[in-house]
Design a protein around this motif. Structure first.
Motif, short mmCIF file in Angstrom:
data_model
loop_
_atom_site.label_atom_id
_atom_site.label_comp_id
_atom_site.label_asym_id
_atom_site.label_seq_id
_atom_site.Cartn_x
_atom_site.Cartn_y
_atom_site.Cartn_z
N TYR A 84 -11.83 0.49 -3.93
CA TYR A 84 -11.51 1.68 -4.73
C TYR A 84 -10.26 1.39 -5.57
CZ TYR A 84 -10.33 6.65 -5.38
OH TYR A 84 -10.01 7.87 -5.90
N ALA B 74 -12.40 8.55 3.36
CA ALA B 74 -12.86 9.58 2.42
C ALA B 74 -14.32 9.99 2.68
CB ALA B 74 -12.70 9.10 0.98
N TYR B 75 -15.14 9.02 3.13
CA TYR B 75 -16.58 9.30 3.35
C TYR B 75 -16.89 9.42 4.83
CZ TYR B 75 -16.61 8.24 -1.53
OH TYR B 75 -16.32 8.28 -2.86
N LEU C 110 -2.96 7.69 -1.18
CA LEU C 110 -3.27 6.27 -1.31
C LEU C 110 -2.33 5.59 -2.31
CD1 LEU C 110 -7.15 6.62 -1.23
CD2 LEU C 110 -5.75 5.42 0.46
N ASN D 160 -11.56 0.66 4.10
CA ASN D 160 -12.27 1.87 3.69
C ASN D 160 -13.72 1.81 4.18
OD1 ASN D 160 -13.85 2.63 0.55
ND2 ASN D 160 -13.35 4.11 2.12
N ASP E 156 -8.90 4.32 4.75
CA ASP E 156 -9.35 5.37 3.84
C ASP E 156 -10.70 5.87 4.36
OD1 ASP E 156 -10.30 6.88 1.76
OD2 ASP E 156 -9.99 5.36 0.21
N GLY F 227 -5.05 15.81 -2.16
CA GLY F 227 -6.15 14.85 -2.28
C GLY F 227 -5.72 13.49 -1.72
N ALA F 228 -6.69 12.77 -1.18
CA ALA F 228 -6.38 11.46 -0.58
C ALA F 228 -5.83 10.49 -1.63
CB ALA F 228 -7.64 10.87 0.06
N THR G 267 -10.10 13.46 3.53
CA THR G 267 -10.14 14.37 2.37
C THR G 267 -11.25 15.39 2.56
OG1 THR G 267 -10.58 14.52 0.00
CG2 THR G 267 -11.54 12.64 1.11
N ARG H 240 -8.47 19.62 -4.41
CA ARG H 240 -7.39 18.67 -4.15
C ARG H 240 -6.72 18.91 -2.80
NH1 ARG H 240 -9.21 15.56 -5.43
NH2 ARG H 240 -7.47 14.15 -5.66
N1 PLP Z 1 -10.96 7.11 -1.42
C1 PLP Z 1 -12.15 6.75 -1.89
C2 PLP Z 1 -12.77 5.51 -1.37
C3 PLP Z 1 -12.78 7.50 -2.88
O1 PLP Z 1 -13.97 7.12 -3.36
C4 PLP Z 1 -12.14 8.66 -3.38
C5 PLP Z 1 -12.73 9.49 -4.44
O2 PLP Z 1 -13.63 9.14 -5.12
C6 PLP Z 1 -10.90 9.00 -2.85
C7 PLP Z 1 -10.34 8.22 -1.88
C8 PLP Z 1 -10.13 10.17 -3.39
O3 PLP Z 1 -10.35 11.33 -2.72
P1 PLP Z 1 -9.60 12.67 -3.12
O4 PLP Z 1 -10.55 13.49 -3.89
O5 PLP Z 1 -9.24 13.28 -1.81
O6 PLP Z 1 -8.39 12.32 -3.91
#
Ligand code: PLP
Length: 395
Positions: free
Chosen positions: A129, A209-210, A108, A175, A207, A103-104, A238, A249
């Motif tokens: 975050y 993630a989205y 991080l 991010n 980051d 998982g990211a 992720t 994960r």
């Molecule tokens: N980065 C951001 C901005 C997030 O909102 C999230 C999860 O909510 C993550 C990282 C974590 O992602 P992961 O499920 O890969 O740990």
């Protein structure tokens, strides 16, 4: 029983703001069974079936019952490199420029422990975050909060950062699409970050993630698409949001070789990568035709339209997010983000995340997830409307 004291590093960890919110929600839920929770960030849809089927098949493979390679299977790293080529036309060397993460979130937190020493400075987005703060605290480093203001499209204004802060800075987190504001990046923003990172020897961590969730036909930019990005930084990817695989994960860090090497070194000491079956299903997801991702984005986009329309109907003057699955709505006059969130919980039984939980520049906003059906989002807005806290639009 003896009480063993926690290490200094553990004691430095920030308080989990949202744990408090969860407790409040539990209390209200004990008395009411109609609470609508729009406060969290957990994808509501299941993982696409072909990915689950791939895991089921892979679980039978005796190879995966053994320890996997420490840094993950090469086929998964190759799938990540192919994904970057296909989606962003970015060349990535799978052997030196990709690390596999549980998982990211893990990456991080780890990246701060890998690159920082006590007293170093880290530039973090505010609001942002909260997991960025955890790694920084564990490393004993200091945070410099870069305000993300609406009038600046929720991008940091790098001109505000002093020379001495740049001198002390070692790391910068960015991010986009952004949690919590829903803002997206521009090439200019990344270009500036790359130029400043290069000039001041600051590692940029983007980051992403989205990354898969952009609206209005706009595909969110990957940091690695920008010239010089790999020279100064990495991107965190992720599968949690892109394929509704938050519980599996799986994440990746991609980019600068020295950073990948540091993360893999750290992970060699902590873990022995992920279950092979999960790695196979993850590679399958990245290599598949991505139609499930397009459908998911369409679903979030129509939920976004429903939410924003219903908000306008009750007189809530809000802007639609450009990406991510969050909306970032201003609180009405006379409330703080926390007092407004409390009001919505107690009087409308709607849970939203108060902006202050994401940093002091999150004050004045609440975050609303697009992780419920349209009818539920509309119902939540109607309940909030019945509290009569907004003046109708145009008045
Ligand atoms: N980065 C951001 C901005 C997030 O909102 C999230 C999860 O909510 C993550 C990282 C974590 O992602 P992961 O499920 O890969 O740990």
């Amino acid at each position: 029983m003896k009480e063993f004291p926690q290490s200094d590093a553990l004691q430095r960890l920030p308080e989990q703001f949202f744990a408090k919110l969860v407790n409040k929600v539990i209390k209200v839920k004990q008395q009411h069974d109609d609470v609508i929770n729009l406060g969290q960030g957990n994808p509501d849809q299941p993982t696409p079936k072909p990915i689950v089927d791939q895991l089921k098949k892979a679980a039978d493979n005796p190879l995966y019952h053994k320890y996997p390679p420490f840094a993950g299977y090469p086929f998964l790293k190759k799938a990540v490199a192919d994904y970057y080529k296909k989606e962003y036309n970015v060349d990535v060397d799978p052997t030196t420029e990709v690390a596999v993460l549980a998982g990211a979130k893990t990456g991080l937190v780890e990246i701060s422990q890998c690159l920082l020493n006590t007293g170093d400075t880290v530039l973090v987005p505010d609001p942002g975050y909260p997991d960025y703060w955890s790694g920084i605290a564990l490393a004993g480093a200091n945070m410099y909060e870069m305000p993300l203001r609406e009038e600046h499209n929720f991008h940091p204004n790098f001109q505000e950062i002093s020379q001495s802060t740049w001198d002390d800075a070692k790391l910068m987190f960015l991010n986009y699409p952004n949690n919590p504001t829903g803002a997206v990046a521009t090439p200019e923003l990344f270009e500036q970050a790359i130029q400043l990172g290069d000039q001041h020897d600051v590692c940029i961590v983007h980051d992403f993630a989205y990354g898969a969730i952009g609206f209005d036909g706009e595909k969110p930019l990957s940091f690695l698409q920008m010239p010089g990005a790999k020279n100064v930084g990495v991107e965190m990817l992720t599968l949690s949001k892109t394929y509704n695989m938050a519980g599996w994960r799986v994440g990746f860090v991609v980019g600068n070789r020295s950073v990948i090497k540091a993360i893999e070194l750290m992970q060699d000491h902590y873990y022995c990568s992920l279950f092979g079956g999960i790695q196979e299903a993850a590679a399958f997801a990245l290599q598949s035709d991505q139609s499930s991702v397009n459908q998911l984005v369409e679903m979030y986009e129509s939920r976004r339209a429903a939410l924003v329309e219903a908000a306008h109907q009750i007189g809530w003057n809000v802007n639609a997010p450009k990406g991510s699955f969050f909306a970032w709505f201003p609180v009405p006059e006379g409330y703080t983000s926390e007092s407004f969130a409390d009001l919505l919980l107690e009087k409308a039984r709607v849970v939203v995340a108060p902006g202050i939980g994401f940093g002091k520049h999150g004050e004045g906003y609440v975050r609303i997830g697009l992780l419920s059906e349209e009818a539920v989002l509309r119902e939540a807005m109607q309940r909030i409307g019945s509290l009569q806290v907004f003046s109708p639009l145009g008045k």
